[in-house]
Design a protein around this motif. Structure first.
Motif, PDB file in Angstrom:
ATOM      1  N   PHE A   6     -22.219  51.537  11.049  1.00 14.16           N
ATOM      2  CA  PHE A   6     -21.667  51.876  12.362  1.00 14.16           C
ATOM      3  C   PHE A   6     -22.794  52.230  13.327  1.00 14.16           C
ATOM      4  CE2 PHE A   6     -21.479  55.687   9.644  1.00 14.16           C
ATOM      5  CZ  PHE A   6     -22.260  56.569  10.379  1.00 14.16           C
ATOM      6  N   ILE A   7     -22.437  52.262  14.601  1.00 13.98           N
ATOM      7  CA  ILE A   7     -23.372  52.612  15.672  1.00 13.98           C
ATOM      8  C   ILE A   7     -22.831  53.867  16.357  1.00 13.98           C
ATOM      9  CG2 ILE A   7     -24.392  51.873  17.868  1.00 13.98           C
ATOM     10  CD1 ILE A   7     -24.001  48.964  16.800  1.00 13.98           C
ATOM     11  N   VAL A   8     -23.727  54.783  16.703  1.00 14.41           N
ATOM     12  CA  VAL A   8     -23.330  56.019  17.373  1.00 14.41           C
ATOM     13  C   VAL A   8     -24.036  56.114  18.719  1.00 14.41           C
ATOM     14  CG1 VAL A   8     -23.375  58.539  17.292  1.00 14.41           C
ATOM     15  CG2 VAL A   8     -22.908  57.241  15.209  1.00 14.41           C
ATOM     16  N   ALA A   9     -23.276  56.451  19.763  1.00 17.74           N
ATOM     17  CA  ALA A   9     -23.841  56.635  21.100  1.00 17.74           C
ATOM     18  C   ALA A   9     -23.414  57.990  21.645  1.00 17.74           C
ATOM     19  CB  ALA A   9     -23.365  55.522  22.031  1.00 17.74           C
ATOM     20  N   MET A  17     -19.723  66.121  27.343  1.00 21.01           N
ATOM     21  CA  MET A  17     -20.670  65.370  26.518  1.00 21.01           C
ATOM     22  C   MET A  17     -19.824  64.582  25.530  1.00 21.01           C
ATOM     23  SD  MET A  17     -23.835  66.568  24.041  1.00 21.01           S
ATOM     24  CE  MET A  17     -24.586  67.599  25.296  1.00 21.01           C
ATOM     25  N   THR A  18     -20.071  63.285  25.476  1.00 26.29           N
ATOM     26  CA  THR A  18     -19.235  62.409  24.657  1.00 26.29           C
ATOM     27  C   THR A  18     -20.051  61.745  23.558  1.00 26.29           C
ATOM     28  OG1 THR A  18     -17.893  61.922  26.618  1.00 26.29           O
ATOM     29  CG2 THR A  18     -17.617  60.474  24.719  1.00 26.29           C
ATOM     30  N   GLY A  19     -19.512  61.770  22.352  1.00 30.15           N
ATOM     31  CA  GLY A  19     -20.094  61.043  21.233  1.00 30.15           C
ATOM     32  C   GLY A  19     -19.092  60.022  20.734  1.00 30.15           C
ATOM     33  N   ILE A  20     -19.560  58.831  20.432  1.00 33.73           N
ATOM     34  CA  ILE A  20     -18.658  57.771  19.988  1.00 33.73           C
ATOM     35  C   ILE A  20     -19.311  56.974  18.867  1.00 33.73           C
ATOM     36  CG2 ILE A  20     -19.500  56.109  21.709  1.00 33.73           C
ATOM     37  CD1 ILE A  20     -16.602  55.096  21.970  1.00 33.73           C
ATOM     38  N   ASP A 191     -24.229  46.184  32.828  1.00 35.11           N
ATOM     39  CA  ASP A 191     -24.143  45.061  31.886  1.00 35.11           C
ATOM     40  C   ASP A 191     -22.743  44.930  31.302  1.00 35.11           C
ATOM     41  OD1 ASP A 191     -26.770  44.446  32.307  1.00 35.11           O
ATOM     42  OD2 ASP A 191     -27.528  45.419  30.506  1.00 35.11           O
ATOM     43  N   SER A 192     -21.996  46.031  31.274  1.00 37.10           N
ATOM     44  CA  SER A 192     -20.687  46.013  30.637  1.00 37.10           C
ATOM     45  C   SER A 192     -19.519  45.804  31.600  1.00 37.10           C
ATOM     46  CB  SER A 192     -20.451  47.322  29.865  1.00 37.10           C
ATOM     47  OG  SER A 192     -21.236  47.353  28.692  1.00 37.10           O
ATOM     48  N   VAL A 193     -19.717  46.037  32.898  1.00 34.24           N
ATOM     49  CA  VAL A 193     -18.581  45.910  33.827  1.00 34.24           C
ATOM     50  C   VAL A 193     -18.757  44.835  34.889  1.00 34.24           C
ATOM     51  CG1 VAL A 193     -17.923  48.329  33.496  1.00 34.24           C
ATOM     52  CG2 VAL A 193     -19.408  47.709  35.420  1.00 34.24           C
ATOM     53  N   ILE A 369     -20.150  55.164  28.288  1.00 35.91           N
ATOM     54  CA  ILE A 369     -20.413  55.402  26.868  1.00 35.91           C
ATOM     55  C   ILE A 369     -20.147  54.139  26.053  1.00 35.91           C
ATOM     56  CG2 ILE A 369     -18.100  56.322  26.405  1.00 35.91           C
ATOM     57  CD1 ILE A 369     -21.372  57.550  24.802  1.00 35.91           C
ATOM     58  N   LEU A 370     -19.146  53.346  26.438  1.00 36.39           N
ATOM     59  CA  LEU A 370     -18.880  52.088  25.742  1.00 36.39           C
ATOM     60  C   LEU A 370     -19.992  51.074  26.026  1.00 36.39           C
ATOM     61  CD1 LEU A 370     -15.020  51.728  26.290  1.00 36.39           C
ATOM     62  CD2 LEU A 370     -16.194  52.204  24.130  1.00 36.39           C
TER      63      LEU A 370
END
Length: 483
Positions: A6-9, A17-20, A191-193, A369-370
């Protein structure tokens, strides 16, 4: 069953503060495995770490909770960098070439390295967005292979205060969490939107956050300008709170009644909006407060758009972030900027699968975050944790025997760094140590050569003296018979 790949950001926002954690699938989609949020309003302001100890504790808590959900240690994480004082600065590096020289990649890399080593007072270069290169008098995106006598590199340096940058790195070091890679959050978001068409034809990406608003201008697929404005949704909330109410109440009223634009003819002067069971506020007064502050934010956004691109924005304006959820926000931007094409980016372009309501809401809130998660390409999983692991145990979160310095032992040159990547403090320090060592070695070599030259001169002098003596002896010997 423990997750093994998995990848964590982690994103350090002004309010949360967000962790995913997510897993990239073979078809290119991303499955979100866990999401953790912690209130950060007391120690992160306008995207900047103000209290290191509390930030360290929050990072540790997020990593521990993610580890528990995944049933595996977290060896490293991806981090988004953003916040007040981040801005772009143009820079030009020129190299004169011998007549008839053909531009090589090494020449281009040399310009990039010189630019990367630029020094700004109390500022750190986070990233560089190369613009066009000028080959003699012609602009080129890729000058390699072209013959010329003068090569000019135009760069857009993204800079941040050195203290902010160092504090962010220190927080992860103190938390015992290794940084796999740091990404400039606004570029990861873009880059994502943004669509390829929007970036190519020219657009402005506006991320309306809680404490800050980030403005990114793109044209011909190149980032042309970046700025972070210290104004956001919380400013509107505080203005409403000036009506003598708690900020939590003001926030609820903003969400429930707030509108970015209301036609004067549509305002009901008799309407009263309830604050609580005993008090209320005039609708017109409430509208004036909300629109007044929002107008200030929009004016500051538009001021950041360079004049040479203001009339080239065929891709329009793209709005995202929590503030983009306000009713008629597009109309407010359209009225002030006169840009007809306004789009609200509710979600990222990547295919995301999740049962988490914060992800499935598609409300602009999780886009950054995504975007950082999508950038990750290294497995962040460590060892499997035992079922009885204590969530608040004494061990540092993510402790897997690897530090940020271990992951970045070989400093990268400018040509090796991908767009949007921010070198960690550990990597920059190591590069600086190597640079100083190389300078010291070069200095010693020069001194040795100089000493060698002095020795040679002395030997030559002594040799000449012996030859002179020999010549005098020979002359004397030849003259003796005549006498």
């Amino acid at each position: 069953m423990a997750a093994k790949d998995f990848i964590v950001a982690i994103e350090l926002g002004s309010s949360k503060m967000t962790g995913i954690a997510g897993k990239k699938n073979l078809d290119g989609s991303i499955s979100v495995l866990a999401v953790v949020k912690e209130d950060s309003s007391s120690f992160i302001r306008k995207g900047i770490v103000y209290n290191i100890n509390q930030t360290v504790q929050c990072i540790s808590n997020i990593v521990k909770k993610l580890s528990t959900a995944l049933k595996a240690e977290i060896a490293q994480v991806y981090v988004g960098v953003g916040g007040q004082s981040i801005r772009s600065v143009k820079n030009v590096i020129v190299k004169d070439l011998p007549g008839g020289a053909i531009v090589s990649q090494d020449m281009v890399n040399e310009l990039m390295d010189i630019n990367r080593n630029m020094s700004y007072l109390d500022k750190e270069i986070l990233d560089v967005a190369p613009q066009e290169y000028k080959v003699d008098s012609q602009l080129q995106l890729d000058p390699v292979g072209i013959q010329c006598s003068r090569l000019e590199g135009n760069f857009l340096n993204i800079i941040w205060r050195n203290t902010f940058y160092r504090s962010l790195n220190k927080c992860f070091d103190d938390a015992g969490v290794a940084i796999a890679e740091m990404y400039l959050a606004p570029m990861a978001l873009a880059d994502s939107v943004l669509t390829d068409s929007e970036r190519r034809s020219g657009c402005v990406l506006v991320d309306l956050g809680a404490d800050t608003t980030t403005v990114s201008v793109y044209y011909k697929n190149i980032l042309r300008h970046l700025a972070v404005i210290p104004l956001g949704g919380n400013n509107i909330t505080k203005d409403i709170a000036s009506l003598q109410m708690d900020e939590s109440v003001a926030e609820k009223m903003k969400v429930k009644y707030g509108c970015a634009f209301t036609d004067n003819n549509d305002i009901d002067n008799t309407l009263m909006l309830p604050i609580d069971n005993e008090r209320s506020v005039e609708s017109r007064k409430f509208i004036e407060i909300v629109e007044g502050r929002l107008q200030e934010i929009i004016e500051n956004v538009w001021y950041q758009v360079p004049s040479e691109y203001a009339d080239r924005l065929l891709g329009g304006i793209v709005l995202t972030g929590g503030g983009a959820n306000m009713k008629d926000i597009g109309k407010a931007f359209r009225n002030h900027t006169h840009i007809e094409k306004i789009r609200i980016a509710n979600f990222v372009k990547q295919t995301i699968t999740s049962s988490n309501p914060e992800i499935t809401a598609h409300n602009c809130m999780m886009n950054t975050i995504l975007g950082i998660l999508a950038k990750g390409d290294m497995n962040c999983a460590g060892e499997e944790t035992p079922e009885t692991a204590d969530l608040f145990g004494g061990e540092k979160a993510g402790k897997a025997g690897t530090t940020t310095a271990d992951l970045h032992q070989t400093p990268r040159s400018a040509g090796e760094v991908s767009p949007g990547v921010v070198l960690t403090a550990a990597e920059k320090d190591m590069a600086e140590q190597r640079r100083k060592a190389a300078e010291e070695a070069a200095k010693k070599a020069a001194e040795a050569e100089e000493n060698g030259d002095e020795d040679g001169k002395e030997e030559k002098k002594n040799g000449n003296s012996r030859i002179s003596k020999l010549k005098r002896w020979v002359d004397k010997f030849l003259k003796e018979p005549d006498e």
